[in-house]
Every structure is written in C-alpha cells, then in structure tokens.
Design a protein around this motif. Structure first.
Motif, mmCIF file in Angstrom:
data_model
loop_
_atom_site.group_PDB
_atom_site.id
_atom_site.type_symbol
_atom_site.label_atom_id
_atom_site.label_comp_id
_atom_site.label_asym_id
_atom_site.label_seq_id
_atom_site.Cartn_x
_atom_site.Cartn_y
_atom_site.Cartn_z
ATOM 1 N N GLY A 102 0.824 -1.228 0.000
ATOM 2 C CA GLY A 102 0.000 0.000 0.000
ATOM 3 C C GLY A 102 0.842 1.254 0.000
ATOM 4 O O GLY A 102 0.543 2.232 -0.689
ATOM 5 N N ALA A 103 1.919 1.234 0.818
ATOM 6 C CA ALA A 103 2.806 2.407 0.856
ATOM 7 C C ALA A 103 3.482 2.627 -0.489
ATOM 8 O O ALA A 103 3.630 3.773 -0.960
ATOM 9 C CB ALA A 103 3.847 2.228 1.955
ATOM 10 N N ALA A 104 3.905 1.509 -1.114
ATOM 11 C CA ALA A 104 4.522 1.647 -2.440
ATOM 12 C C ALA A 104 3.544 2.203 -3.448
ATOM 13 O O ALA A 104 3.890 3.057 -4.275
ATOM 14 C CB ALA A 104 5.064 0.286 -2.884
ATOM 15 N N ALA A 105 2.300 1.714 -3.384
ATOM 16 C CA ALA A 105 1.289 2.236 -4.308
ATOM 17 C C ALA A 105 1.031 3.713 -4.063
ATOM 18 O O ALA A 105 0.910 4.513 -4.992
ATOM 19 C CB ALA A 105 -0.004 1.428 -4.157
ATOM 20 N N ALA A 106 0.969 4.109 -2.775
ATOM 21 C CA ALA A 106 0.766 5.530 -2.462
ATOM 22 C C ALA A 106 1.931 6.380 -2.933
ATOM 23 O O ALA A 106 1.753 7.493 -3.439
ATOM 24 C CB ALA A 106 0.567 5.692 -0.944
ATOM 25 N N ALA A 116 1.874 9.331 -5.528
ATOM 26 C CA ALA A 116 2.412 10.669 -5.218
ATOM 27 C C ALA A 116 3.415 11.128 -6.258
ATOM 28 O O ALA A 116 3.402 12.281 -6.686
ATOM 29 C CB ALA A 116 3.052 10.639 -3.824
ATOM 30 N N ILE A 117 4.302 10.190 -6.651
ATOM 31 C CA ILE A 117 5.280 10.548 -7.690
ATOM 32 C C ILE A 117 4.577 10.892 -8.988
ATOM 33 O O ILE A 117 4.941 11.850 -9.690
ATOM 34 C CB ILE A 117 6.274 9.392 -7.870
ATOM 35 C CG1 ILE A 117 7.132 9.232 -6.600
ATOM 36 C CG2 ILE A 117 7.168 9.641 -9.083
ATOM 37 C CD1 ILE A 117 8.047 8.032 -6.637
ATOM 38 N N ALA A 118 3.553 10.109 -9.305
ATOM 39 C CA ALA A 118 2.795 10.394 -10.533
ATOM 40 C C ALA A 118 2.109 11.748 -10.455
ATOM 41 O O ALA A 118 2.034 12.492 -11.426
ATOM 42 C CB ALA A 118 1.775 9.280 -10.777
ATOM 43 N N ALA A 119 1.606 12.080 -9.251
ATOM 44 C CA ALA A 119 0.950 13.378 -9.085
ATOM 45 C C ALA A 119 1.942 14.517 -9.182
ATOM 46 O O ALA A 119 1.667 15.574 -9.754
ATOM 47 C CB ALA A 119 0.212 13.416 -7.741
#
Length: 520
Positions: A60-64, A68-71
């Motif tokens: 989950g943290a990796a997905a977040a 975030a990086i994508a944002a």
C-alpha cells in the motif's frame, strides 16, 4: 494418529513425497501427530500473519508513493503538454558577414585564422600599400595645381572686374554726353533766337539810318556803324545756325529737320539709342558676361543699369562687384576642377585605407581562404565572420500548431549540446511570410493535379533573452527543442500580434547616420 495414517498409507501403497509431509507439517491448524512438531507450528502462526500484514502495508505504501510521484511529476507534465507548443525541427541560426576585398591588390599579411575570435575594428588582412601611396601622391599634386589655377582665375576675374568698372563709367559717361549735347543744342537754339532778334533790330536801325542819311539828318559815320552792326548780327545768326547744324550732326540728326520742323526737336530716347551709348553698352555686356551676368542686347541702357543696381538693396557698386567675383564662370570652373581633384584625392586615400581589411562585427572567423602573396580582386571573398551575439532560433512549427502562437510569447529552449542542464529563455520575434516549400528555388505547382496534402511547416523566429556567449555559447546549426508557453502573457514589441508593425522611416532619419559629403 500420524502413525496410523502412515501405516494406512503404506497399506494402500501410496507414494507420498517428503515435501508433502513437510507441507502438512507447516500448514496451520493441521496436527501431524508429533507433539513437538505441532507445538512449533502453533507458535509460528502469529508470525506468519504479521508478515502478511506487513507485506500488505508495504504494498500500500509503495502504491501511495507511486501515486504521489505520478501526481508530482505527471500533473506538471500533462499541464505542460496542454499549455505549451513544441517541435524538434529547430536549430540555432545567426548572421554571417562575408569579408571581401574592396580594392584589388596583393596580400602582404593575414593576421587571423579559422576559429579565431575577433572584435569589431580588428585588422584581418593587409594588402600591399605602395601602389596606392603613389596614386595618393599624384592626386595631391593635382590638388595643388588646381588650387593654383583657382588663384589665377580669381586674379583674372579681378582684372575683368576692373575693366567692367571702367566700362560701366564709360557707358554712363556716354549717356551723359548725349544728354549734354542735347542740352547744348537747346542752348544754341536759344542763342540763334537771340541772334535773330539782334539781326532784326540791326536791320531796322540800318534802314532808318539809311533814310536819314539821304535827307542829311544822320551822318555818314552813323550809317557805317549801323551797317557794320547789321553785318555782325547777320554773321552771328549764321554762326549760331552752323553751331546748331554741327551739334545735330554730332547727334546723328539731319542738319535741317524735315518739313521745316523745329531745330531743337530730337527723339525722346536719343540717349538710349545713340551709337556711342550702344557701343559702351556692348562693351559692358561683354565684360559682364565674363563675370557671369548675362544681359540681352534688346535691353535699353536704362533697363540695363536698373537691373544692375537691383543686385544690391542700397545700390552699392562696390558690393555688387565684390559679389560678382565668386560667381564668375572662370572662378566656378576653377573651383569645380579643384573639387574634382580633391574628390579624386579622397578616393585615392580611401583606397589606401581599404588596403587594411578590418572586422566590421564581433564574432569568430570561419572559411578563411586567403594567404599572403595572393592577388585578390575587388569584391573577392576572403573569409566569413559568424556573430556571437546576433543569433536566434528558427523553429519550424507545423501549421496545425500556429493557431495560438503570437509575437512576444515566452519560450524555453533546450539545446541538444547542453542536454537538459541548461535552458535558454527566449520569446517569439516574428513569423516568416511563407513556408519552406513556397520559398524554395522550385516551389511546388499544385495546379498540375499531382497534389498530395502534406502538413506544412512555417519558420518562426525565437530571439534569445539575456544570452551571454561567454558563459554558454551557442553555435550555428545546433539542434534545439523549443517550448512555447501559451498561458503566459506576451511581452516586448508587437506583443500579441501575428505581424510586426511597420517601421516608418523619414528621409531625414535615413540620412541621420550617414556622414556628410565632405567628411572623410
């Protein structure tokens, strides 16, 4: 239980592998029949559950983090795509000055080589100066000769001026002499009238005395005296008449007027038409022509004098003649020859200066093709100078990208030479009035019917801002990727326009930067 199952399995002839037993032993909630194994398995179950929860948390943290990086990076990238126009068909361009010889000659020195950086005014090439120095010396001698000729012409005109002054007085004296002769004629006529009156009186007294002598009243002596007085009176009348005839003859008139007219009758314009007056007028016209004053022979002397005196408001003769000397044809001709000789000298000195070929702009030398000893002609190219400051970017945008482009819009320029570490700011300066195909040597002829629609590209000039060639130089022809920002306000001259405003230039402004004709 485990023993019973094993025996049952052995009886059934099943071939269970050791891995199967291991799996059974490690499966939660499954008892193997071995008390020690069962106790170990039950102790490891909470640890395995914690590991699963940890993995889920990490995932989950990796997905977040990915979101975030994508944002952080994706949103600006998408925004940049939506608010900028870019092309990879762009390159650096700049002015190039071709250095050429302005006079023919032999090259004596070449002081620069390819890739040398130079400044405006630096000496590039020097031609042999001796032939042009000889020409300068010859032209200087010609100027000295022309100056001497001008002095001689002025002296000659001064002599003509003195002669004109004398002829002017002679002309005026001729007019006055005619007027005096006319006045003398009138005086002689008056004297004739007086002599006639005296003659009439003498005749009367003589006749009276003659009668008295016959009657012996008057003496013979008185008679002789009256006779002598009559003879004197007659002689005086004859003399007065001869004087009148002489004056009339001197005035070009007949001795006796026709039809018995009055002896004192003379033409009213005799002082303007008399031969001596006309002769003096002709001589003055000749001298005046040498001084640059043209008179007509149909002018009367009076008209000629009035025209002459009009040259000065106060009729000052000295000022009039002083002003005639500079305008005399001989002086003007000598001055023209002197000016021509001076212009020839200026050209010779200019050609001598042209032996030193200097740089007209700051830049870098390229394409040098001259060496000492070469004989060059006027206009022959010697080298080229690429400007370091006057450079820009020509970006060939597709015609579908031009809708929102305007002059003054900001742009970021990424040069392949520097990669992404250096961004050059710029702004759109203008649009080329034609695509590359229409400006080609052989433009396409779509009217022939062999037409295939191809997206055209229009060259757009982007000028660099705050460009420092000493820090990060750009070279002509380097590939550039420009990004033009559509959402930023346009700035600078003609901001927001598609076409540049016309540049009105008056003739005075066009000549403001030119040197005067006489300047060297």
């Amino acid at each position: 239980m485990f023993t019973e199952k094993s025996q049952s399995a052995d009886k059934d002839g099943s071939n269970s592998s050791p891995a199967t037993h291991i799996a059974d032993a490690t499966t939660p909630g499954v008892h193997t029949g071995n008390p020690e194994t069962d106790i170990t398995t039950e102790a490891n179950a909470p640890t395995r559950q914690k590991s699963k929860r940890r993995r889920r948390l990490l995932m989950g943290a990796a997905a977040a983090l990915v979101l975030a990086i994508a944002a952080v990076f994706g949103v600006p990238w998408i925004r940049e795509i939506l608010t900028t126009v870019s092309t990879d068909d762009a390159y650096v361009n700049g002015h190039v000055t071709f250095v050429a010889a302005r006079v023919p000659g032999q090259v004596s020195r070449v002081l620069v080589d390819d890739n040398n950086r130079i400044h405006k005014g630096d000496l590039l090439v020097e031609l042999d100066r001796e032939p042009y120095q000889v020409v300068v010396a010859v032209k200087k001698a010609a100027v000295d000769t022309a100056k001497a000729d001008l002095d001689a012409a002025k002296a000659n005109v001064r002599g003509i001026e003195a002669r004109a002054r004398s002829q002017r007085w002679k002309f005026q004296h001729a007019i006055e002499d005619v007027e005096n002769q006319i006045a003398l004629l009138h005086a002689k006529i008056a004297a004739l009238d007086k002599s006639k009156a005296t003659l009439t009186l003498a005749e009367a007294e003589f006749n009276r005395t003659k009668k008295l002598v016959a009657s012996a009243v008057a003496s013979r002596e008185e008679f002789d005296r009256r006779e002598a007085a009559l003879s004197v009176a007659r002689a005086e009348v004859t003399q007065a008449l001869d004087d009148i005839h002489q004056i009339r003859a001197s005035l070009g008139l007949p001795a006796e007027p026709e039809n018995g007219a009055d002896l004192g009758l003379v033409p009213p314009d005799l002082d303007q038409t008399f031969s001596s007056v006309r002769q003096a007028q002709s001589e003055l016209i000749q001298s005046a022509a040498e001084l640059g004053i043209i008179h007509s022979f149909n002018e009367t002397p009076k008209q000629m004098l009035e025209e002459f005196y009009k040259r000065d408001a106060n009729g000052d003769i000295d000022k009039i003649f002083a002003g005639l000397v500079p305008g005399a044809p001989a002086v003007k001709q000598a001055e023209a020859k002197l000016e021509s000789a001076e212009r020839d000298l200026d050209q010779a000195e200019l050609n001598l200066r042209y032996c030193e070929i200097i740089a007209e702009i700051d830049g870098v030398v390229t394409r040098r093709n001259v060496n000492p000893g070469n004989n060059v002609l006027a206009g022959q190219g010697l080298m080229a100078i690429r400007s370091l400051d006057e450079i820009w970017v020509d970006a060939n945008f597709k015609e579908t990208q031009l809708r929102d482009l305007r002059i003054g819009q900001a742009a970021d320029l990424y040069v392949d030479m520097y990669g992404g570490r250096r961004v050059f700011p710029g702004r759109i300066a203008g649009f080329t009035m034609g695509t590359g195909s229409t400006l080609a040597l052989l433009p396409p002829q779509n009217a022939t019917g062999n037409f295939v629609k191809v997206v055209q590209r229009l060259p757009v000039r982007i000028e660099l801002q705050n460009y420092d060639p000493n820090k990060d130089p750009l070279f002509i022809g380097l590939s550039v990727v420009p990004y033009v920002y559509l959402n930023r306000p346009a700035t600078g001259p003609d901001a927001g326009k598609v076409l540049q405003a016309s540049v009105p230039q008056s003739p005075a402004a066009a000549l403001a930067g030119r040197p005067a004709v006489g300047d060297k």
